[in-house]
Design an enzyme around this catalytic site. Sequence first.
Site, PDB file in Angstrom:
ATOM      1  N   ALA A   1       0.807  -1.226   0.000  1.00 57.41           N
ATOM      2  CA  ALA A   1       0.000   0.000   0.000  1.00 57.41           C
ATOM      3  C   ALA A   1       0.842   1.279   0.000  1.00 57.41           C
ATOM      4  CB  ALA A   1      -0.929  -0.017   1.201  1.00 57.41           C
TER       5      ALA A   1
ATOM      6  N   PHE B   1      -5.590   0.466   3.276  1.00 57.88           N
ATOM      7  CA  PHE B   1      -6.650  -0.270   3.981  1.00 57.88           C
ATOM      8  C   PHE B   1      -6.550  -0.060   5.476  1.00 57.88           C
ATOM      9  CE2 PHE B   1      -7.625  -1.962   0.033  1.00 57.88           C
ATOM     10  CZ  PHE B   1      -8.924  -2.399   0.133  1.00 57.88           C
ATOM     11  N   ARG B   2      -5.348   0.118   5.960  1.00 62.10           N
ATOM     12  CA  ARG B   2      -5.195   0.512   7.348  1.00 62.10           C
ATOM     13  C   ARG B   2      -4.050   1.495   7.410  1.00 62.10           C
ATOM     14  NH1 ARG B   2      -2.843  -2.334  12.581  1.00 62.10           N
ATOM     15  NH2 ARG B   2      -1.002  -1.627  11.506  1.00 62.10           N
TER      16      ARG B   2
ATOM     17  N   HIS C   1      -3.232 -10.001  -4.757  1.00 63.88           N
ATOM     18  CA  HIS C   1      -4.608  -9.816  -4.268  1.00 63.88           C
ATOM     19  C   HIS C   1      -5.582  -9.462  -5.385  1.00 63.88           C
ATOM     20  CE1 HIS C   1      -2.288  -9.015  -0.391  1.00 63.88           C
ATOM     21  NE2 HIS C   1      -2.890 -10.169  -0.250  1.00 63.88           N
TER      22      HIS C   1
ATOM     23  N   CYS D   1     -18.835 -12.901 -12.634  1.00 66.90           N
ATOM     24  CA  CYS D   1     -20.014 -13.425 -11.957  1.00 66.90           C
ATOM     25  C   CYS D   1     -19.558 -14.256 -10.755  1.00 66.90           C
ATOM     26  CB  CYS D   1     -20.810 -14.293 -12.930  1.00 66.90           C
ATOM     27  SG  CYS D   1     -22.139 -15.187 -12.123  1.00 66.90           S
TER      28      CYS D   1
ATOM     29  N   CYS E   1     -20.511 -18.934  -5.730  1.00 70.84           N
ATOM     30  CA  CYS E   1     -21.623 -18.928  -4.771  1.00 70.84           C
ATOM     31  C   CYS E   1     -22.623 -20.044  -5.063  1.00 70.84           C
ATOM     32  CB  CYS E   1     -22.299 -17.570  -4.757  1.00 70.84           C
ATOM     33  SG  CYS E   1     -23.044 -17.108  -6.319  1.00 70.84           S
TER      34      CYS E   1
ATOM     35  N   CYS F   1     -25.598 -10.690 -12.282  1.00 69.09           N
ATOM     36  CA  CYS F   1     -25.237 -11.302 -13.560  1.00 69.09           C
ATOM     37  C   CYS F   1     -26.458 -11.399 -14.472  1.00 69.09           C
ATOM     38  CB  CYS F   1     -24.668 -12.689 -13.269  1.00 69.09           C
ATOM     39  SG  CYS F   1     -24.358 -13.647 -14.749  1.00 69.09           S
TER      40      CYS F   1
ATOM     41  N   CYS G   1     -27.296 -15.364 -14.851  1.00 70.50           N
ATOM     42  CA  CYS G   1     -27.768 -16.267 -13.786  1.00 70.50           C
ATOM     43  C   CYS G   1     -28.260 -15.531 -12.543  1.00 70.50           C
ATOM     44  CB  CYS G   1     -26.677 -17.253 -13.405  1.00 70.50           C
ATOM     45  SG  CYS G   1     -25.356 -16.506 -12.438  1.00 70.50           S
TER      46      CYS G   1
HETATM   47 ZN   LIG Z   1     -23.679 -15.569 -13.754  1.00 65.00          ZN
END
Ligand SMILES: [Zn+2]
Length: 462
Positions: free
Chosen positions: A173, A184-185, A276, A284, A296, A320, A323
């Site tokens: 950073a 971030f910190r 990162h 998606c 997911c 998305c 989906c």
């Molecule tokens: Zn999707």
Amino acid sequence: MATFDARDYLQQLPSHGCHLLVTFEAKDLQSEITMSNASLWRIPDLDVEQGHFQHQGFEGSLRLFLERVRLEILEAKHRYPEHTWKSFDDFLISLEQVLSGDSGMLTLEIRDPSGLSHVDAALEPKQTTFERSVRDDWALGVLYPRPTIQGHTAASVARWIRKSSRIVALTGAGISVESGITPFRSSDKKGEALWAEFDPTRMTLGLFNRDPTVQAEWWQLERKLMGELSKAEPNAAHQFFGMLEQQGKLHGVITQNIDSLHQKGGVPDSKMNELHGHLRRVICANQRSRLNPQPCGDGACDFEPIRFEDVEPTILLPTCPKCSAPLRSETVMFEQSMPEGAVESARAAVREADLLIVVGSTLRVAPANELPAEALRRGTPVILVNFDETRYDEQVHVLVRQPAGELFAEVSALLQRPEEEDEEVEVKEDVHEVVAETSTHAGTWDDGSEEEQLYGDDDVGD
Ligand SMILES: [Zn+2]
């Protein structure tokens, strides 16, 4: 019974760890084995093992070793609940059979990072060596030779740059602060940090994958970041590495940042290792990929990634079109592993480097905190440009506490002058000599086993 502490022999450690595989039967029990306490040993047939530094090491006959194991198992048995005792008893019966000569062949496997273990040649061990990892070194307490001269100025940096042709940068950073990117910190904890505004404990991949309120908060955070990024320009430190690329001296850049400022500063994608991830593309959440290893849902969506800028800015939570799963950036969230192969290629790049320059990383989080050790153990010079104290401050060749952009602007200017003028600068600079020594104080370095974190070298939550 003799114990054997590998840390008493740090000055005489072999260059490699050793791996020994021994098959034995009752008639071999008088053979001698020497096993340091750094060893992991295992007898797979008896389903028993002890890890590195979980025992005191051993020198003596195989029979004595097995008898000691038997005593330890007996003792351990009573520390466990009664319903587990059967497995202990089964093991003890098998061991009795070995000791009384009623058993067939058994295998003993020893993995010793210290390389000090050995067994009687009569046992005809299968022996191989392996390179100690940085963590093996840390566990043993091995420290690397200190540089004879430590420098603290732009001139010292310039001198090392002139000498080097395969330069690797490791950036965090701190290199982007002068470009206006919020860390971030923040180290001064003055409330600039994003985590003052967003709750890091909610920004995990697991929660993101199932909680729409977390998804919406996450998008708010990413948009705030993207707002900053779209205005940010690379500073002189980023441009410096672009210049090294033009000169053919840049081997690679490993970064903990997601801001793409190295590429804007002239480093090609092919030389970047973004530990990162980055904010350039949106994918998606239900598509398994290198930067989305845990989708997911079933991971089967075939949505073609789009540019972050192309996401409709007024939608609170973009989803998305194929989906309906939430969209996400190609960044590494909390509890998400680093992109496949990223850590290995970072280590490889450092091994191939002839100079490592660390800029603006507090070196608190693995694997970034191990990379300077990878260089130092090979005698590769390390330049550290950082405001925070690190475990490496005494070990590096040049340590500079100065804003990175300011420093590298000076270094660039110096490099445009003829080399002979370096000497004039040298007179003025603050160089102090460090007595050359190899320290061997076990425990000086912790094992650095902190988990990898969401973008940045910030150790969130401490
Ligand atoms: Zn999707």
